[in-house]
Design an enzyme around this catalytic site. Structure first.
Site, PDB file in Angstrom:
ATOM      1  N   VAL A  11       0.741  -1.168   0.113  1.00  0.00           N
ATOM      2  CA  VAL A  11       0.056   0.004  -0.084  1.00  0.00           C
ATOM      3  C   VAL A  11       0.851   1.192  -0.021  1.00  0.00           C
ATOM      4  O   VAL A  11       0.649   2.244  -0.693  1.00  0.00           O
ATOM      5  CB  VAL A  11      -0.916   0.072   1.261  1.00  0.00           C
ATOM      6  CG1 VAL A  11      -1.517   1.274   1.636  1.00  0.00           C
ATOM      7  CG2 VAL A  11      -1.999  -1.169   0.874  1.00  0.00           C
ATOM      8  N   THR A 122      -5.289  -0.345   7.593  1.00  0.00           N
ATOM      9  CA  THR A 122      -6.877  -0.713   7.972  1.00  0.00           C
ATOM     10  C   THR A 122      -6.732  -0.730   9.491  1.00  0.00           C
ATOM     11  O   THR A 122      -6.022  -1.664   9.919  1.00  0.00           O
ATOM     12  CB  THR A 122      -6.956  -2.027   7.211  1.00  0.00           C
ATOM     13  OG1 THR A 122      -6.858  -1.588   5.882  1.00  0.00           O
ATOM     14  CG2 THR A 122      -8.346  -2.175   7.648  1.00  0.00           C
ATOM     15  N   GLU A 151      -7.388   2.806   2.676  1.00  0.00           N
ATOM     16  CA  GLU A 151      -7.102   2.437   1.111  1.00  0.00           C
ATOM     17  C   GLU A 151      -7.944   1.134   0.546  1.00  0.00           C
ATOM     18  O   GLU A 151      -8.113   0.127   1.342  1.00  0.00           O
ATOM     19  CB  GLU A 151      -5.733   2.126   1.042  1.00  0.00           C
ATOM     20  CG  GLU A 151      -5.054   1.937  -0.392  1.00  0.00           C
ATOM     21  CD  GLU A 151      -5.343   2.839  -1.243  1.00  0.00           C
ATOM     22  OE1 GLU A 151      -5.263   4.247  -1.082  1.00  0.00           O
ATOM     23  OE2 GLU A 151      -6.329   2.645  -2.463  1.00  0.00           O
ATOM     24  N   PHE A 152      -8.508   1.311  -0.567  1.00  0.00           N
ATOM     25  CA  PHE A 152      -9.124   0.313  -1.024  1.00  0.00           C
ATOM     26  C   PHE A 152      -8.697  -0.233  -2.361  1.00  0.00           C
ATOM     27  O   PHE A 152      -9.198  -1.217  -3.017  1.00  0.00           O
ATOM     28  CB  PHE A 152     -10.613   0.819  -1.699  1.00  0.00           C
ATOM     29  CG  PHE A 152     -11.473   1.397  -0.444  1.00  0.00           C
ATOM     30  CD1 PHE A 152     -12.252   0.581   0.275  1.00  0.00           C
ATOM     31  CD2 PHE A 152     -11.449   2.917  -0.201  1.00  0.00           C
ATOM     32  CE1 PHE A 152     -13.057   1.196   1.420  1.00  0.00           C
ATOM     33  CE2 PHE A 152     -12.249   3.537   0.837  1.00  0.00           C
ATOM     34  CZ  PHE A 152     -12.867   2.297   1.656  1.00  0.00           C
ATOM     35  N   LEU A 253     -18.830 -12.743  -7.621  1.00  0.00           N
ATOM     36  CA  LEU A 253     -19.647 -13.829  -7.666  1.00  0.00           C
ATOM     37  C   LEU A 253     -18.962 -14.920  -8.434  1.00  0.00           C
ATOM     38  O   LEU A 253     -19.582 -15.800  -8.868  1.00  0.00           O
ATOM     39  CB  LEU A 253     -21.032 -13.501  -8.146  1.00  0.00           C
ATOM     40  CG  LEU A 253     -22.038 -12.591  -7.340  1.00  0.00           C
ATOM     41  CD1 LEU A 253     -23.250 -12.328  -8.097  1.00  0.00           C
ATOM     42  CD2 LEU A 253     -22.174 -13.237  -6.043  1.00  0.00           C
ATOM     43  N   ALA A 255     -17.548 -18.451  -7.582  1.00  0.00           N
ATOM     44  CA  ALA A 255     -17.095 -19.231  -6.694  1.00  0.00           C
ATOM     45  C   ALA A 255     -15.933 -19.841  -7.001  1.00  0.00           C
ATOM     46  O   ALA A 255     -15.107 -20.041  -7.880  1.00  0.00           O
ATOM     47  CB  ALA A 255     -17.964 -20.421  -6.957  1.00  0.00           C
ATOM     48  N   GLY A 256     -14.971 -20.085  -5.883  1.00  0.00           N
ATOM     49  CA  GLY A 256     -13.761 -20.475  -5.971  1.00  0.00           C
ATOM     50  C   GLY A 256     -13.357 -21.300  -4.437  1.00  0.00           C
ATOM     51  O   GLY A 256     -14.166 -21.985  -3.897  1.00  0.00           O
ATOM     52  N   CYS A 263      -5.656  -9.249   3.111  1.00  0.00           N
ATOM     53  CA  CYS A 263      -6.834  -8.256   3.682  1.00  0.00           C
ATOM     54  C   CYS A 263      -8.082  -9.026   4.419  1.00  0.00           C
ATOM     55  O   CYS A 263      -8.496  -8.800   5.627  1.00  0.00           O
ATOM     56  CB  CYS A 263      -7.296  -7.174   2.790  1.00  0.00           C
ATOM     57  SG  CYS A 263      -5.689  -5.803   2.537  1.00  0.00           S
TER      58      CYS A 263
HETATM   59  P1  NAD Z   1       3.290  -4.610   4.175  1.00  0.00           P
HETATM   60  O1  NAD Z   1       3.594  -5.539   4.988  1.00  0.00           O
HETATM   61  O2  NAD Z   1       3.430  -5.007   2.621  1.00  0.00           O
HETATM   62  O3  NAD Z   1       3.917  -3.369   4.292  1.00  0.00           O
HETATM   63  C1  NAD Z   1       4.144  -2.642   5.642  1.00  0.00           C
HETATM   64  C2  NAD Z   1       5.609  -1.832   5.537  1.00  0.00           C
HETATM   65  O4  NAD Z   1       5.541  -1.179   6.872  1.00  0.00           O
HETATM   66  C3  NAD Z   1       6.442  -2.947   5.861  1.00  0.00           C
HETATM   67  O5  NAD Z   1       7.597  -2.951   4.833  1.00  0.00           O
HETATM   68  C4  NAD Z   1       7.139  -2.786   7.213  1.00  0.00           C
HETATM   69  O6  NAD Z   1       8.740  -3.012   7.332  1.00  0.00           O
HETATM   70  C5  NAD Z   1       6.903  -1.097   7.156  1.00  0.00           C
HETATM   71  N1  NAD Z   1       6.747  -0.836   8.696  1.00  0.00           N
HETATM   72  C6  NAD Z   1       6.422  -1.101   9.695  1.00  0.00           C
HETATM   73  N2  NAD Z   1       6.731  -0.329  10.692  1.00  0.00           N
HETATM   74  C7  NAD Z   1       7.229   0.693  10.361  1.00  0.00           C
HETATM   75  C8  NAD Z   1       7.766   1.784  11.042  1.00  0.00           C
HETATM   76  N3  NAD Z   1       7.533   2.126  12.209  1.00  0.00           N
HETATM   77  N4  NAD Z   1       8.379   2.859   9.959  1.00  0.00           N
HETATM   78  C9  NAD Z   1       8.517   2.470   8.874  1.00  0.00           C
HETATM   79  N5  NAD Z   1       8.200   1.446   8.154  1.00  0.00           N
HETATM   80  C10 NAD Z   1       7.525   0.643   8.952  1.00  0.00           C
HETATM   81  O7  NAD Z   1       1.602  -4.219   4.395  1.00  0.00           O
HETATM   82  P2  NAD Z   1       0.458  -3.727   3.221  1.00  0.00           P
HETATM   83  O8  NAD Z   1       0.085  -4.850   2.401  1.00  0.00           O
HETATM   84  O9  NAD Z   1       1.316  -2.519   2.368  1.00  0.00           O
HETATM   85  O10 NAD Z   1      -0.442  -3.274   3.989  1.00  0.00           O
HETATM   86  C11 NAD Z   1      -0.277  -1.960   5.014  1.00  0.00           C
HETATM   87  C12 NAD Z   1      -1.880  -1.502   5.452  1.00  0.00           C
HETATM   88  O11 NAD Z   1      -2.807  -1.187   4.342  1.00  0.00           O
HETATM   89  C13 NAD Z   1      -2.568  -2.646   6.307  1.00  0.00           C
HETATM   90  O12 NAD Z   1      -3.105  -2.265   7.386  1.00  0.00           O
HETATM   91  C14 NAD Z   1      -3.371  -3.203   5.293  1.00  0.00           C
HETATM   92  O13 NAD Z   1      -4.443  -3.941   5.887  1.00  0.00           O
HETATM   93  C15 NAD Z   1      -4.185  -2.067   4.539  1.00  0.00           C
HETATM   94  N6  NAD Z   1      -4.185  -2.675   3.169  1.00  0.00           N
HETATM   95  C16 NAD Z   1      -3.654  -3.363   2.547  1.00  0.00           C
HETATM   96  C17 NAD Z   1      -4.072  -3.583   0.929  1.00  0.00           C
HETATM   97  C18 NAD Z   1      -3.380  -4.551   0.071  1.00  0.00           C
HETATM   98  O14 NAD Z   1      -3.808  -5.092  -0.705  1.00  0.00           O
HETATM   99  N7  NAD Z   1      -2.134  -5.135   0.573  1.00  0.00           N
HETATM  100  C19 NAD Z   1      -5.250  -2.793   0.702  1.00  0.00           C
HETATM  101  C20 NAD Z   1      -5.865  -2.004   1.381  1.00  0.00           C
HETATM  102  C21 NAD Z   1      -5.535  -1.750   2.673  1.00  0.00           C
END
Ligand code: NAD
Length: 434
Positions: A11, A122, A151-152, A253, A255-256, A263
């Site tokens: 994200v 999130t 973020e979506f 919709l 199925a899988g 997430c």
């Molecule tokens: P991720 O694990 O890929 O990335 C998180 C990053 O944060 C890691 O690289 C980690 O090293 C870094 N980090 C942690 N603590 C830190 C700090 N104090 N300072 C600097 N860097 C730090 O996670 P992600 O998939 O990007 O998800 C992040 C958030 O976004 C989550 O809450 C997730 O639920 C939400 N989100 C994810 C998606 C998705 O598709 N992956 C979509 C929407 C929302």
């Protein structure tokens, strides 16, 4: 506008690169020195289509930089995004907010003037209140705003989703913070992307409600698929028949083998826990979580049944390991439960995934990896399509059959029509197709 993005994962990195592309000056921060070193050398730490070119262009334009050093990036930034992980806490399933709070404490130390601190991660309802408390306690001298901007984006289509979102949700408690957020997204405003300004708690809950609803829709059609198998109906036709109703819609919709990924599993669970804490359990979502958990392992039983009731000593070939195509993300992928179930039943597993094998290796024991789909199928007693990568959509069935020990095709994504597969001599098992 100067923006600091704390956390450069799926994200943070995509959001940071897209915001730079809008014309903002963005520094993406991460604690992981290897990630930052790779980015500074022009290598992407994750697979996301189009990301390398977007990053390269914005680095070249000097709008995007990467660092492990949070302080200089936050000092002077007008908006500081928190995009760190919020995984399920071991043991109880609540969202683990330790990374978010640690980031808030570091940000507090580094702020120099008015800035809006924005949770993009999130986070459960009330997390923004706690972030604000941490910031104000550490720096009572500072004028700050705290906003929620969930973020979506979808992995695999992340850049398009960020740049052309269905909507942007901004939860802010004061007009000054809302104005800064409006400025962040001004380029999208011009594109007429709907921007919803809400209270902070509303924004936080909106993200969980969206994910829980989507997970429910998937789980609903998965259960209908099981029923289809029993009654001799076809779930793809049922899905089309209901999806054409505008009140229902055709998306989600398919199925899988059950939803997975970074997430839905953790967010549905966190919503269940939050709701229980507030004394208003969300029973539909509780059921969705339970049904989906059982489903992944049930897919192993489906493969075993297709193999005649036993896979002991048999070679089972899996196509696709990631939780969906176009990502290398292996977090909570259904393949993990399916492989465990098959190995428990004595199968030998060989697998191929176009992007996910590197991330899969540390998560799986005793799995052989093939270099393409055909090599994977060689000598196999069954071929299982777990993830619907494009590379698996038009396989040469005759060639596959010729190399396999037994012509069994278990298609957990309904990529192939049963009649086609059967014409090529396969015993075919799909999802919800009798
Ligand atoms: P991720 O694990 O890929 O990335 C998180 C990053 O944060 C890691 O690289 C980690 O090293 C870094 N980090 C942690 N603590 C830190 C700090 N104090 N300072 C600097 N860097 C730090 O996670 P992600 O998939 O990007 O998800 C992040 C958030 O976004 C989550 O809450 C997730 O639920 C939400 N989100 C994810 C998606 C998705 O598709 N992956 C979509 C929407 C929302």
């Amino acid at each position: 506008m100067r923006i600091a993005m704390i956390g450069s994962g799926y994200v943070g990195l995509v959001s940071g690169a897209c915001l730079a592309d809008f014309g903002h000056e963005v520094v993406c921060i991460d604690k992981d020195p290897e990630k930052i070193a790779a980015l500074n050398e022009g290598r992407m730490p994750i697979y996301e289509p189009g990301l390398d070119a977007l990053v390269a262009e914005n680095v070249r334009q000097k709008r995007l930089a990467f660092s492990t050093d949070l302080k200089p990036a936050v000092a002077g930034a007008q908006a500081v995004f928190i995009a760190v992980g919020t995984p399920s806490r071991r043991g109880d399933g609540f969202a683990d907010l330790s990374y978010v709070y640690a980031a808030a404490r570091e940000i507090a130390e580094a702020l120099t003037g008015y800035a809006v601190v924005v949770t993009k991660s999130t986070v459960p309802v009330g997390t923004g209140d706690e972030v604000e408390r941490i910031l104000r306690e550490a720096r009572p001298d500072l004028d700050i705003g705290v906003a929620s901007n969930p973020e979506f984006l979808r992995e695999g289509a992340a850049i398009g989703d960020f740049k052309r979102p269905d909507r942007i949700v901004i939860g802010a408690e004061d007009a000054r913070a809302a104005a800064v957020m409006q400025e962040v997204y001004r380029p999208l405003y011009l594109n007429q992307a709907p921007i919803l300004f809400t209270g902070r708690r509303t924004a936080e809950l909106t993200k969980y409600a969206a994910n829980a609803f989507l997970a429910t829709k998937i789980t609903f059609i998965n259960e209908i698929a099981d029923l289809c198998e029993q009654v001799g109906a076809n779930v793809q036709e049922v899905a089309r028949g209901i999806g054409l109703d505008n009140r229902i819609g055709s998306k989600f919709l398919h199925a899988g083998p059950g939803y997975g990924g970074s997430c839905f599993p953790k967010d549905t669970l966190a919503l269940v826990k939050t709701a229980q804490d507030y004394g208003t359990p969300v029973r539909i979502v509780e059921t969705v979580v339970a049904v989906n958990d059982q489903r992944k392992r049930a897919m192993a039983r489906k493969v075993i049944a297709a193999c005649g009731g036993s896979v002991r000593g048999k070679r089972v070939a899996l196509l696709g390991l990631t939780f969906k195509p176009n990502t290398d993300d292996m977090r909570d992928a259904p393949s993990l439960s399916i492989i465990a179930g098959l190995q428990d039943a004595g199968a030998r597993i060989v697998a191929y995934d176009p992007e996910g094998m590197e991330q899969a290796r540390p998560l799986l024991q005793g799995v052989d990896y093939a270099e393409d789909a055909y090599a994977c199928a060689e000598g196999a007693d069954a071929l299982v399509i777990v993830t619907e990568w494009n590379a698996f959509r038009a396989l040469d069935l005759a060639r596959l059959k010729a190399t396999m020990a037994a012509p069994v095709l278990v298609d957990l994504r309904n990529v192939y029509a049963s009649a086609d597969a059967e014409q090529h001599g396969f015993a075919y098992a799909g999802i919800g197709v009798a």
